[in-house]
Design an enzyme around this catalytic site. Structure first.
Site, PDB file in Angstrom:
ATOM      1  N   GLU A   1      92.052  28.541  18.116  1.00  0.00           N
ATOM      2  CA  GLU A   1      92.401  27.614  17.024  1.00  0.00           C
ATOM      3  C   GLU A   1      91.512  26.401  17.201  1.00  0.00           C
ATOM      4  O   GLU A   1      91.785  25.550  18.054  1.00  0.00           O
ATOM      5  CB  GLU A   1      93.882  27.228  17.102  1.00  0.00           C
ATOM      6  CG  GLU A   1      94.842  28.386  16.900  1.00  0.00           C
ATOM      7  CD  GLU A   1      94.878  28.899  15.461  1.00  0.00           C
ATOM      8  OE1 GLU A   1      94.356  28.215  14.564  1.00  0.00           O
ATOM      9  OE2 GLU A   1      95.412  29.998  15.254  1.00  0.00           O
TER      10      GLU A   1
ATOM     11  N   GLU B   1      98.378  31.973  14.338  1.00  0.00           N
ATOM     12  CA  GLU B   1      99.605  31.543  15.011  1.00  0.00           C
ATOM     13  C   GLU B   1     100.690  31.391  13.952  1.00  0.00           C
ATOM     14  O   GLU B   1     100.456  30.809  12.894  1.00  0.00           O
ATOM     15  CB  GLU B   1      99.367  30.238  15.758  1.00  0.00           C
ATOM     16  CG  GLU B   1      98.364  30.446  16.889  1.00  0.00           C
ATOM     17  CD  GLU B   1      98.254  29.290  17.859  1.00  0.00           C
ATOM     18  OE1 GLU B   1      98.387  28.132  17.422  1.00  0.00           O
ATOM     19  OE2 GLU B   1      98.022  29.557  19.052  1.00  0.00           O
TER      20      GLU B   1
HETATM   21  P1  NAP Z   1      89.096  19.715  23.616  1.00  0.00           P
HETATM   22  O1  NAP Z   1      88.284  18.651  24.225  1.00  0.00           O
HETATM   23  O2  NAP Z   1      88.435  20.982  23.270  1.00  0.00           O
HETATM   24  O3  NAP Z   1      90.306  19.950  24.624  1.00  0.00           O
HETATM   25  C1  NAP Z   1      91.302  20.902  24.385  1.00  0.00           C
HETATM   26  C2  NAP Z   1      91.769  21.489  25.706  1.00  0.00           C
HETATM   27  O4  NAP Z   1      90.674  22.136  26.330  1.00  0.00           O
HETATM   28  C3  NAP Z   1      92.285  20.455  26.687  1.00  0.00           C
HETATM   29  O5  NAP Z   1      93.347  21.013  27.434  1.00  0.00           O
HETATM   30  C4  NAP Z   1      91.073  20.232  27.573  1.00  0.00           C
HETATM   31  O6  NAP Z   1      91.406  19.802  28.876  1.00  0.00           O
HETATM   32  C5  NAP Z   1      90.505  21.621  27.634  1.00  0.00           C
HETATM   33  N1  NAP Z   1      89.081  21.655  27.996  1.00  0.00           N
HETATM   34  C6  NAP Z   1      88.162  20.671  27.870  1.00  0.00           C
HETATM   35  N2  NAP Z   1      86.965  21.106  28.333  1.00  0.00           N
HETATM   36  C7  NAP Z   1      87.152  22.378  28.758  1.00  0.00           C
HETATM   37  C8  NAP Z   1      86.295  23.354  29.334  1.00  0.00           C
HETATM   38  N3  NAP Z   1      85.014  23.114  29.560  1.00  0.00           N
HETATM   39  N4  NAP Z   1      86.832  24.561  29.648  1.00  0.00           N
HETATM   40  C9  NAP Z   1      88.112  24.822  29.410  1.00  0.00           C
HETATM   41  N5  NAP Z   1      88.983  23.930  28.884  1.00  0.00           N
HETATM   42  C10 NAP Z   1      88.500  22.735  28.540  1.00  0.00           C
HETATM   43  O7  NAP Z   1      89.803  19.240  22.286  1.00  0.00           O
HETATM   44  P2  NAP Z   1      90.679  17.937  22.074  1.00  0.00           P
HETATM   45  O8  NAP Z   1      89.768  16.798  21.890  1.00  0.00           O
HETATM   46  O9  NAP Z   1      91.733  17.836  23.098  1.00  0.00           O
HETATM   47  O10 NAP Z   1      91.420  18.298  20.705  1.00  0.00           O
HETATM   48  C11 NAP Z   1      90.871  18.041  19.476  1.00  0.00           C
HETATM   49  C12 NAP Z   1      90.269  19.292  18.885  1.00  0.00           C
HETATM   50  O11 NAP Z   1      91.251  20.312  18.790  1.00  0.00           O
HETATM   51  C13 NAP Z   1      89.805  19.055  17.477  1.00  0.00           C
HETATM   52  O12 NAP Z   1      88.562  19.662  17.265  1.00  0.00           O
HETATM   53  C14 NAP Z   1      90.873  19.725  16.631  1.00  0.00           C
HETATM   54  O13 NAP Z   1      90.447  20.120  15.360  1.00  0.00           O
HETATM   55  C15 NAP Z   1      91.243  20.880  17.484  1.00  0.00           C
HETATM   56  N6  NAP Z   1      92.565  21.386  17.115  1.00  0.00           N
HETATM   57  C16 NAP Z   1      92.644  22.575  16.470  1.00  0.00           C
HETATM   58  C17 NAP Z   1      93.878  23.063  16.077  1.00  0.00           C
HETATM   59  C18 NAP Z   1      93.987  24.368  15.369  1.00  0.00           C
HETATM   60  O14 NAP Z   1      95.108  24.877  15.286  1.00  0.00           O
HETATM   61  N7  NAP Z   1      92.924  24.937  14.848  1.00  0.00           N
HETATM   62  C19 NAP Z   1      95.030  22.335  16.350  1.00  0.00           C
HETATM   63  C20 NAP Z   1      94.919  21.116  17.013  1.00  0.00           C
HETATM   64  C21 NAP Z   1      93.660  20.667  17.396  1.00  0.00           C
HETATM   65  P3  NAP Z   1      91.329  18.241  29.272  1.00  0.00           P
HETATM   66  O15 NAP Z   1      92.331  17.571  28.432  1.00  0.00           O
HETATM   67  O16 NAP Z   1      91.690  18.281  30.705  1.00  0.00           O
HETATM   68  O17 NAP Z   1      89.942  17.794  28.988  1.00  0.00           O
END
Ligand code: NAP
Length: 482
Positions: A254, A462
């Site tokens: 997602e 989902e």
């Molecule tokens: P993110 O930086 O991708 O982080 C999401 C999760 O991934 C966090 O638990 C993060 O851990 C982990 N993560 C970060 N780097 C990683 C790596 N190299 N390997 C594995 N896991 C890693 O995203 P975010 O900034 O938290 O969330 C915003 C994004 O989520 C936006 O792009 C939004 O559109 C998207 N989103 C999508 C949906 C959907 O249903 N499509 C819903 C909500 C959000 P840490 O926190 O420890 O860095």
């Protein structure tokens, strides 16, 4: 001690035990509204994750063999535990994430609804008997839990993003190893506390905090983790898809969005403005389905902008725990910098600031809800997800033009359109390259429907019956010679 503090678990939950990191190291957790450190969580890594996977794999045979009604009964209890503690869990969420309390309560409630939905759907995880082409043969198609599921979730919906993954996994008999976002770990750890309280056995639900790369790496390396479900940025999602190849895991992704919100001349003006407000500003613009580009047809453009600006100006910004606040802080300084960059780029290219347009007087990461007009496809937010309270309005003339501009992105998660023309609604459904389309609705997430994107917004669904299917393996049995 306030009720929410009782749910603030400062330990990881592995194999039915609350533990610290092997290194003893911890990570501070901050309230984005005040900048205050509200606690710590363990900085776990590969070793702790390996033990969590071991515990989940050990729990798998008995959990998968549990009777359907025992599994359903546990989900009912989980639903009730969430709702009985809704206020405290919501306050915990607001304190670590910043969203207004009313939105946080809504998030806990929708999480509970997912649990109830998947308890119901588990009873319909049916196989089939298919007519065979050869006399004497019977073809059976049966469904089975996929196995241990690894889950990684973001900070913007720290509770409900896990609900949509944990509930279907538990519904069909899959143990869980979950890693919530580092910024908002307590709402994730609360799922472990809830699972413990309602009686899930050791190893069925494991939640750990710490280094994303190390935890994800250990999940990816372990062949016993049969599925990875991730919600977060497209960039990290792509990396996880690559990593999943070595052990050929099933993946659900997602990912990011860039939602177009299209208002046609024949729209109900007030409904369109209400829809834009909720779609744009919910969670301070920090949702993957937030309106990112607002396309308004020439005939209704000025009236729409006037009302949107009036309502935007009236929003109360502040600490999510204060009465009447509808817009909290952004998650961190990077989020503010991104909004500022996108705004600067748009202004340089000719956009006009109708209201807002600066950090809020409250300081910290509060930002003024902002409306921009005169926006064009060459501005950076036409391609980038804003993830903040910036509402860019673009003017268009024809339906074809609106659809072409809406599709001009690598993303394909949510889209919205306001029109009274049913024929147009069908044309939009056929023409918009999006996994979800809201016609005359700015808020479309619901447990009964498959939530998910196309193109670079993701893989899998989902919610809906599809959300259960993603946790099942299909087997075919050919019975002959009997
Ligand atoms: P993110 O930086 O991708 O982080 C999401 C999760 O991934 C966090 O638990 C993060 O851990 C982990 N993560 C970060 N780097 C990683 C790596 N190299 N390997 C594995 N896991 C890693 O995203 P975010 O900034 O938290 O969330 C915003 C994004 O989520 C936006 O792009 C939004 O559109 C998207 N989103 C999508 C949906 C959907 O249903 N499509 C819903 C909500 C959000 P840490 O926190 O420890 O860095």
């Amino acid at each position: 001690m306030a009720d929410w503090q009782a749910w603030k678990k400062e330990a990881a939950y592995i194999g039915g035990a609350w533990i610290g990191a092997d290194s003893g190291k911890t990570i501070d957790v901050t309230n984005p509204a005040t900048g205050e450190v509200i606690g710590t969580v363990p900085a776990c890594g590969s070793e702790e994750t390996a033990r969590a996977v071991e515990a989940a794999a050990a729990a798998l045979p008995d959990f998968a063999a549990l009777s359907l009604m025992d599994r359903v009964g546990l989900l009912w209890k989980l639903h009730d535990a969430l709702m009985d503690n809704q206020a405290a869990l919501a306050e915990l969420l607001t304190v670590e994430m910043g969203k207004p309390l009313a939105e946080a309560k809504g998030e806990i409630a929708i999480g509970a609804q997912y649990v109830r939905w998947f308890a119901e759907e588990a009873r319909r995880a049916k196989g089939e008997i298919v007519p065979a082409g050869v006399t004497g043969r019977r073809i059976l198609v049966t469904k089975h839990p996929i196995g241990v599921v690894g889950m990684i979730t973001p900070w913007n919906f720290p509770s409900s993003m896990l609900a949509r993954k944990i509930a279907p996994a538990l519904a069909v008999g899959c143990p869980v190893v979950a890693k919530p976002a580092t910024a908002t770990p307590y709402s994730g750890l609360a799922w472990a506390a809830l699972a413990e309280e309602v009686g899930y056995g050791p190893g069925v639900v494991n939640v750990l905090t710490g280094s994303a790369r190390k935890i994800a790496g250990a999940m990816m390396d372990d062949a016993r983790v049969r599925k990875i479900t991730f919600t977060g940025s497209t960039e990290v999602g792509k990396e996880l898809i690559r990593q999943s190849a070595d052990t050929v895991k099933k993946v659900s992704m997602e990912l990011g969005g860039n939602a177009p919100f299209i208002v046609f001349d024949d729209a109900d003006l007030n409904a369109a403005v209400e829809g834009a407000m909720v779609s744009k500003y919910r969670n301070s613009g920090q949702t993957c389905v937030c309106a990112n580009r607002i396309y308004v047809q020439g005939g209704i453009h000025d009236a729409f902008v006037e009302k949107l600006v009036e309502k935007t100006r009236a929003m109360k910004v502040g600490d999510g725990r204060e009465d009447g606040v509808v817009q909290g802080p952004l998650i961190d300084a990077d989020a503010v910098a991104k909004v500022e960059d996108l705004l600067g780029d748009a202004k340089d290219k000719g956009a006009h600031v109708e209201c807002g347009g600066a950090p809020h007087d409250l300081g910290g990461t509060f930002y003024e809800p902002t409306v921009l007009t005169g926006c064009t496809q060459d501005m950076a937010f036409a391609q980038d997800e804003i993830f903040g309270p910036l509402a860019p309005v673009f003017k268009f003339d024809t339906e074809e033009e609106a659809i072409a501009m809406a599709n001009d992105t690598v993303f394909g998660l949510a889209s919205y359109a306001y029109t009274q023309d049913l024929g147009r609604a069908f044309r939009l459904n056929e023409g918009l390259q999006y996994g979800m389309i809201g016609i005359n609705s700015g808020l479309i997430t619901t447990v009964e429907a498959p939530f998910g994107g196309v193109k670079e917004s993701g893989l899998g669904k989902e919610g809906g019956s599809q959300g259960l299917e993603d946790y099942l393996e299909t087997k075919y049995v050919c019975i002959d010679g009997i």
